[in-house]
Write an enzyme that holds these catalytic residues in place. Structure first.
Site, mmCIF file in Angstrom:
data_model
loop_
_atom_site.group_PDB
_atom_site.id
_atom_site.type_symbol
_atom_site.label_atom_id
_atom_site.label_comp_id
_atom_site.label_asym_id
_atom_site.label_seq_id
_atom_site.Cartn_x
_atom_site.Cartn_y
_atom_site.Cartn_z
ATOM 1 N N ASN A 172 0.836 -1.193 0.000
ATOM 2 C CA ASN A 172 0.000 0.000 0.000
ATOM 3 C C ASN A 172 0.866 1.235 0.000
ATOM 4 O OD1 ASN A 172 -0.405 1.878 2.574
ATOM 5 N ND2 ASN A 172 0.119 -0.163 3.330
ATOM 6 N N CYS A 213 6.336 4.980 9.096
ATOM 7 C CA CYS A 213 5.579 4.886 7.856
ATOM 8 C C CYS A 213 6.488 5.125 6.653
ATOM 9 C CB CYS A 213 4.436 5.884 7.829
ATOM 10 S SG CYS A 213 3.481 5.704 6.328
#
Ligand SMILES: Cc1cc2nc3c(=O)[nH]c(=O)nc-3n(C[C@H](O)[C@H](O)[C@H](O)COP(=O)(O)OP(=O)(O)OC[C@H]3O[C@@H](n4cnc5c(N)ncnc54)[C@H](O)[C@@H]3O)c2cc1C
Ligand SMILES: Cc1cc2nc3c(=O)[nH]c(=O)nc-3n(C[C@H](O)[C@H](O)[C@H](O)COP(=O)(O)O)c2cc1C
Ligand code: FES
Lengths: 307, 260
Positions: free
Chosen positions: A69, A130
């Protein structure tokens, strides 16, 4: 029947099974499929001080037993969370933990400070890992000094339970874990997604708009399990295990390797009620092997005789 | 609308064309209420290449027999596995998902609705046509394909309204693309609904916009969760990135950035 209650520092969870940030929305998305109040906690979507549009579509590529993703922390910002989402979820009878993300130390601090003021948010999970944010995110999580810097600054303004989420995209995850423990983190959660890539051979183009993205799902489990085990041996603070958990057996493996609790992520997409099945399975496992509490599973791996 | 995860039984799996199949599923319990334009997420097990569920539009709901129909084009492992189902097999579905098309009020039954479909994109239009007819409307279908054999389910569409067709090779109906069909010149429509390949939908949207006709399109962005949790399926709209699985898949063209 075995007691499922566990503790992460001062935080009490009714079960070791929680759901991972970015895969469970704000919990409401799953309320039609299960009783979300039976979860030990819900780690809500990555939240930043300012709104973020995220990355352009396409943001997803399916891979063998997993997916990549590149959402890029799309969220409406901390003020929107406080005014429009918090009122709807604050009375849920489970721990709502906000995943705090940022691109600079001051943006982490700004978001953490706002979360500290919310009575029904007992903990935050600091996302220093992230891989999608061009600025910041990655940089903090991949070096011990960067990780320590952001944790130190947030610790000053955040008195409640501080969980730090670690990136697997490092040479030695235990160094980062030790650095954040030294700065006063109450717990570490691992792993975030592994940096990966996918190509469309017909178009001879990358599938993701960002070219690379974060890999998750069952394909990452062995790597995650190894990192949890290594980290368990390196730090004293409780560990929350994450990465490809798709069954009670996976969850028990993480606990045996040293996790006090687990987060279920990508598997929620395939079976939106999977976390309840995992919860039931852990209890049955405890009963079968005579563990009185799920907490006893943590680190119960037997190494001697095997090596 | 409340969402359900249901195990359904395959009643029939009919190969209607080399690349397409019609899957009829029966539910043990009464099917939940659904709207035309909504979709289901089908779990495809036992294939290493199909980890995620596959989103598929609701082709038709047969309320009398408690059946849900899917029209599937075989493009990869997941859709091929679905096309190999046999009667009695069980499939796990999450439904109903997404928003659905806007149905004009039944008092307004003079309203002229045109449903334009291309390829497997005709799938949700059958259910839409059925509901429009049930409300007293007289839907008109304009279906396009490369060649006659790829015009799917024509006899079913004919049961709910007038059907016009175009084929690229001229083997059935008018030759060329749907946006060139003569019906667009001879009749003034009030609403257009469209689903199909993106270039076709864009051409339809441009036509509708330039003719000031209200137009809804159904998007097929790739999805992971289908329930608004992952933010993978976003479309860049005038309101920013929004989820196709919850705020769509049906959008009024005013909301999209397709037109200038
Ligand atoms: C809301 C929605 C409704 C849909 N309704 C239908 C329907 O009624 N009938 C039907 O046959 N299909 C429908 N689709 C498309 C269907 O979901 C995909 O064809 C399917 O997921 C492909 O899976 P696969 O394993 O067979 O192919 P894969 O191996 O996953 O893919 C094969 C090829 O198709 C491409 N592809 C896969 N998914 C999509 C997509 N969503 N859009 C464009 N290209 C794609 C891939 O890039 C690849 O090149 C719908 C999709 C959405 C999002
Ligand atoms: C679509 C998606 C979005 C995610 N968003 C976030 C996020 O906002 N913050 C974060 O810390 N982790 C995020 N993650 C990582 C997950 O929380 C988890 O660490 C990772 O997916 C590994 O677990 P899994 O294999 O069980 O999914 C995201 C993962 C996915 C698949
Ligand atoms: S597919 Fe997950 S949000 Fe739409």
């Amino acid at each position: 029947m075995a007691e499922l209650k566990i503790n992460i520092g001062k935080l009490s969870l009714k079960s070791p099974v929680t759901t991972a940030s970015g895969t469970f929305g704000y919990g409401m998305e799953y309320a039609d499929f299960m009783d979300i109040e039976r979860l030990g906690g819900i780690f809500v979507k990555g939240t930043t001080a300012e709104p973020r549009e995220g990355n352009p579509y396409p943001r997803m590529a399916e891979t063998p037993a997993g997916m990549l993703n590149a959402v890029g922390l799309q969220n409406k910002g901390s003020d929107y969370f406080i005014h429009s989402i918090y009122p709807k979820i604050k009375d849920l009878d489970t721990n709502i933990i906000v995943n705090v993300s940022g691109s600079t130390v001051s943006s982490y601090v700004a978001c953490a400070e706002k979360m500290a003021a919310l009575e029904k948010i007992p903990a935050i999970e600091l996302n220093i890992s992230c891989p999608n944010v061009k600025k910041g995110g990655m940089a903090f999580g991949v070096t011990a000094t960067g990780a320590a810097e952001v944790v130190r600054a947030v610790r000053e303004v955040y008195p409640k339970v501080l969980i730090v989420k670690l990136s697997p995209n490092v040479t030695d995850i235990t160094e980062i874990a030790k650095a954040v423990e030294a700065e006063g983190a109450d717990s570490v959660s691992l792993i975030n997604t592994l940096l990966g890539m996918a190509i469309d051979v017909n178009k001879r183009k990358p599938i993701l708009s960002t070219i690379t993205g974060g890999l998750s799902g069952p394909c990452v489990k062995p790597v995650a399990l190894r990192m949890v085990w290594q980290t368990y041996k390196a730090v004293k603070i409780p560990i929350i295990g994450i990465g490809g958990i798709a069954s009670w057996k996976d969850a028990v493996e993480f606990m045996l390797a040293g996790a006090a609790a687990v987060q279920v992520g990508t598997s929620n997409f395939i079976d939106p009620a999977i976390s309840m099945k995992i919860t039931g399975g852990i209890r049955e496992y405890c009963d079968k092997y005579g563990f009185k509490t799920a907490a006893e599973l943590t680190g119960a791996l037997e190494i001697s005789g095997n090596v | 609308m409340k969402k359900y995860m249901l195990d359904m039984t395959v009643k029939e799996c009919i190969n209607i064309h080399a690349n397409h199949c019609l899957l009829k599923l029966i539910s043990d319990c009464t099917l939940p209420g659904t709207l035309p334009g909504q979709f289901v997420q089908v779990r495809v097990d036992n294939s290493p290449a199909t980890f995620l569920r596959r989103p598929v539009s609701i082709h038709y709901i047969d309320e009398v027999n408690n059946e849900l129909w899917l029209l599937i084009q075989k493009v990869g492992d997941g859709t091929r596995m679905m096309s190999k189902c046999r009667p009695g097999d069980r499939l796990n579905l999450i439904l109903p998902l997404g928003n659905g098309f806007t149905i004009p009020p039944c008092t307004d039954n003079e309203c002229k609705n045109l449903l334009i479909g291309g390829g497997v994109g005709t799938a949700p239009l059958l259910f839409l046509g059925a509901r429009l007819k049930a409300k007293g409307h007289k839907p008109v279908f304009l279906l396009g394909a490369r060649t006659q054999s790829e015009l799917l389910q024509l006899q079913y569409f004919q049961a709910f309204g007038t059907v016009y067709t175009t084929t690229e090779d001229g083997s059935c109906g008018e030759k060329g693309f749907v946006t060139r069909h003569s019906i667009l010149k001879s009749v003034r429509f009030d609403n257009i609904y469209t689903c199909g390949p993106k270039p076709m939908m864009k051409a339809v949207a441009e036509y509708a916009f330039s003719s000031s006709i209200s137009c809804e399109v159904s998007l097929e962005n790739t999805m992971a969760c289908g329930i608004g949790a992952c933010l993978c399926c976003v479309e860049d709209t005038r309101e920013g990135n929004i989820c196709v699985c919850t705020e769509g898949p049906v959008f009024n063209i005013d909301k999209l950035k397709w037109l200038n």
